[in-house]
Design a protein around this motif. Sequence first.
Motif, PDB file in Angstrom:
ATOM      1  N   PRO A  46     -75.637  95.591 -24.490  1.00 35.74           N
ATOM      2  CA  PRO A  46     -76.317  96.698 -23.833  1.00 35.74           C
ATOM      3  C   PRO A  46     -75.423  97.689 -23.088  1.00 35.74           C
ATOM      4  CG  PRO A  46     -76.614  94.694 -22.571  1.00 35.74           C
ATOM      5  CD  PRO A  46     -75.913  94.314 -23.850  1.00 35.74           C
ATOM      6  N   GLU A  47     -74.138  97.385 -22.956  1.00 30.96           N
ATOM      7  CA  GLU A  47     -73.254  98.327 -22.266  1.00 30.96           C
ATOM      8  C   GLU A  47     -71.825  98.196 -22.766  1.00 30.96           C
ATOM      9  OE1 GLU A  47     -72.121  96.617 -18.038  1.00 30.96           O
ATOM     10  OE2 GLU A  47     -74.275  96.404 -18.385  1.00 30.96           O
ATOM     11  N   GLY A  48     -71.079  99.291 -22.601  1.00 32.27           N
ATOM     12  CA  GLY A  48     -69.677  99.297 -23.010  1.00 32.27           C
ATOM     13  C   GLY A  48     -68.804  98.636 -21.964  1.00 32.27           C
ATOM     14  N   GLY A  49     -67.505  98.671 -22.198  1.00 33.23           N
ATOM     15  CA  GLY A  49     -66.561  98.084 -21.264  1.00 33.23           C
ATOM     16  C   GLY A  49     -66.145  96.687 -21.678  1.00 33.23           C
ATOM     17  N   ALA A  50     -65.549  95.995 -20.737  1.00 31.58           N
ATOM     18  CA  ALA A  50     -65.024  94.654 -21.000  1.00 31.58           C
ATOM     19  C   ALA A  50     -66.106  93.603 -20.813  1.00 31.58           C
ATOM     20  CB  ALA A  50     -63.847  94.374 -20.070  1.00 31.58           C
ATOM     21  N   TRP A  51     -66.082  92.587 -21.696  1.00 26.00           N
ATOM     22  CA  TRP A  51     -66.984  91.437 -21.623  1.00 26.00           C
ATOM     23  C   TRP A  51     -66.138  90.180 -21.559  1.00 26.00           C
ATOM     24  CZ3 TRP A  51     -72.460  91.214 -22.059  1.00 26.00           C
ATOM     25  CH2 TRP A  51     -73.067  92.467 -22.062  1.00 26.00           C
ATOM     26  N   PRO A 105     -61.592  73.212 -25.623  1.00 31.81           N
ATOM     27  CA  PRO A 105     -61.093  71.833 -25.662  1.00 31.81           C
ATOM     28  C   PRO A 105     -61.586  70.958 -24.510  1.00 31.81           C
ATOM     29  CG  PRO A 105     -59.336  73.337 -26.231  1.00 31.81           C
ATOM     30  CD  PRO A 105     -60.502  74.182 -25.778  1.00 31.81           C
ATOM     31  N   VAL A 106     -61.892  71.553 -23.369  1.00 32.55           N
ATOM     32  CA  VAL A 106     -62.390  70.759 -22.234  1.00 32.55           C
ATOM     33  C   VAL A 106     -63.724  70.083 -22.581  1.00 32.55           C
ATOM     34  CG1 VAL A 106     -63.656  72.595 -21.031  1.00 32.55           C
ATOM     35  CG2 VAL A 106     -62.620  70.760 -19.721  1.00 32.55           C
ATOM     36  N   TYR A 107     -64.456  70.662 -23.555  1.00 31.25           N
ATOM     37  CA  TYR A 107     -65.725  70.077 -23.997  1.00 31.25           C
ATOM     38  C   TYR A 107     -65.577  69.317 -25.314  1.00 31.25           C
ATOM     39  CZ  TYR A 107     -67.398  73.482 -20.619  1.00 31.25           C
ATOM     40  OH  TYR A 107     -67.587  74.222 -19.477  1.00 31.25           O
ATOM     41  N   GLY A 108     -64.344  69.105 -25.764  1.00 30.41           N
ATOM     42  CA  GLY A 108     -64.103  68.392 -27.010  1.00 30.41           C
ATOM     43  C   GLY A 108     -64.008  69.284 -28.225  1.00 30.41           C
ATOM     44  N   GLY A 109     -64.002  70.604 -28.007  1.00 24.09           N
ATOM     45  CA  GLY A 109     -63.896  71.557 -29.112  1.00 24.09           C
ATOM     46  C   GLY A 109     -62.463  71.786 -29.546  1.00 24.09           C
ATOM     47  N   ALA A 110     -62.305  72.601 -30.574  1.00 23.59           N
ATOM     48  CA  ALA A 110     -60.985  72.890 -31.125  1.00 23.59           C
ATOM     49  C   ALA A 110     -60.332  74.123 -30.506  1.00 23.59           C
ATOM     50  CB  ALA A 110     -61.090  73.082 -32.640  1.00 23.59           C
ATOM     51  N   GLY A 111     -61.067  74.912 -29.759  1.00 24.01           N
ATOM     52  CA  GLY A 111     -60.506  76.115 -29.147  1.00 24.01           C
ATOM     53  C   GLY A 111     -60.282  77.248 -30.135  1.00 24.01           C
ATOM     54  N   LEU A 112     -61.080  77.306 -31.190  1.00 21.15           N
ATOM     55  CA  LEU A 112     -60.887  78.325 -32.229  1.00 21.15           C
ATOM     56  C   LEU A 112     -61.582  79.642 -31.936  1.00 21.15           C
ATOM     57  CD1 LEU A 112     -61.458  76.106 -35.402  1.00 21.15           C
ATOM     58  CD2 LEU A 112     -59.289  76.830 -34.410  1.00 21.15           C
ATOM     59  N   GLY A 113     -62.615  79.625 -31.135  1.00 16.83           N
ATOM     60  CA  GLY A 113     -63.441  80.812 -30.921  1.00 16.83           C
ATOM     61  C   GLY A 113     -62.841  81.793 -29.942  1.00 16.83           C
ATOM     62  N   VAL A 114     -63.636  82.808 -29.643  1.00 19.74           N
ATOM     63  CA  VAL A 114     -63.239  83.862 -28.730  1.00 19.74           C
ATOM     64  C   VAL A 114     -62.978  83.279 -27.333  1.00 19.74           C
ATOM     65  CG1 VAL A 114     -65.634  84.447 -28.160  1.00 19.74           C
ATOM     66  CG2 VAL A 114     -63.863  86.149 -27.874  1.00 19.74           C
ATOM     67  N   THR A 115     -61.976  83.808 -26.651  1.00 21.65           N
ATOM     68  CA  THR A 115     -61.659  83.418 -25.278  1.00 21.65           C
ATOM     69  C   THR A 115     -61.302  84.664 -24.488  1.00 21.65           C
ATOM     70  OG1 THR A 115     -59.329  83.077 -25.800  1.00 21.65           O
ATOM     71  CG2 THR A 115     -60.760  81.146 -25.944  1.00 21.65           C
ATOM     72  N   GLY A 116     -61.317  84.561 -23.193  1.00 24.52           N
ATOM     73  CA  GLY A 116     -60.865  85.654 -22.344  1.00 24.52           C
ATOM     74  C   GLY A 116     -61.827  86.820 -22.286  1.00 24.52           C
ATOM     75  N   VAL A 117     -61.272  88.021 -22.455  1.00 20.85           N
ATOM     76  CA  VAL A 117     -62.024  89.262 -22.317  1.00 20.85           C
ATOM     77  C   VAL A 117     -61.971  90.039 -23.624  1.00 20.85           C
ATOM     78  CG1 VAL A 117     -62.147  91.449 -21.050  1.00 20.85           C
ATOM     79  CG2 VAL A 117     -61.550  89.345 -19.842  1.00 20.85           C
ATOM     80  N   VAL A 118     -63.114  90.613 -24.006  1.00 17.29           N
ATOM     81  CA  VAL A 118     -63.233  91.418 -25.222  1.00 17.29           C
ATOM     82  C   VAL A 118     -63.786  92.779 -24.826  1.00 17.29           C
ATOM     83  CG1 VAL A 118     -64.340  91.600 -27.476  1.00 17.29           C
ATOM     84  CG2 VAL A 118     -63.674  89.361 -26.599  1.00 17.29           C
ATOM     85  N   GLU A 119     -63.246  93.842 -25.391  1.00 18.78           N
ATOM     86  CA  GLU A 119     -63.691  95.202 -25.100  1.00 18.78           C
ATOM     87  C   GLU A 119     -64.801  95.606 -26.068  1.00 18.78           C
ATOM     88  OE1 GLU A 119     -63.472  98.391 -22.558  1.00 18.78           O
ATOM     89  OE2 GLU A 119     -62.161  96.645 -22.461  1.00 18.78           O
ATOM     90  N   ALA A 120     -65.919  96.097 -25.520  1.00 16.07           N
ATOM     91  CA  ALA A 120     -67.028  96.573 -26.351  1.00 16.07           C
ATOM     92  C   ALA A 120     -66.633  97.882 -27.021  1.00 16.07           C
ATOM     93  CB  ALA A 120     -68.274  96.772 -25.503  1.00 16.07           C
ATOM     94  N   GLU A 121     -67.088  98.055 -28.246  1.00 17.04           N
ATOM     95  CA  GLU A 121     -66.806  99.271 -29.007  1.00 17.04           C
ATOM     96  C   GLU A 121     -68.083 100.096 -29.125  1.00 17.04           C
ATOM     97  OE1 GLU A 121     -65.254  97.956 -32.765  1.00 17.04           O
ATOM     98  OE2 GLU A 121     -63.816  96.626 -31.789  1.00 17.04           O
TER      99      GLU A 121
END
Length: 75
Positions: A15-20, A29-45
Amino acid sequence: NFTPVPWEAYRVGVPEGGAWEVLTSSDDPVYGGAGLGVTGVVEAEPGRHQGFEHSLSLTLAPLSAVFMVPVQEDS
């Protein structure tokens, strides 16, 4: 992503631009995952997608959920 394969450059309308920022990902990995997905901050386009004026391009790990919030700028 409730499929057994990763999705790269998966576009999600927001619903809005900027950083997510990723609050949590079940693939962390803290939940037993592989850590493959998105992490940190992503900028909306800009650009209409799924009824919203902006979107994010995300890597979604297999069999996982990711929770994101817009980053609040300091006033």
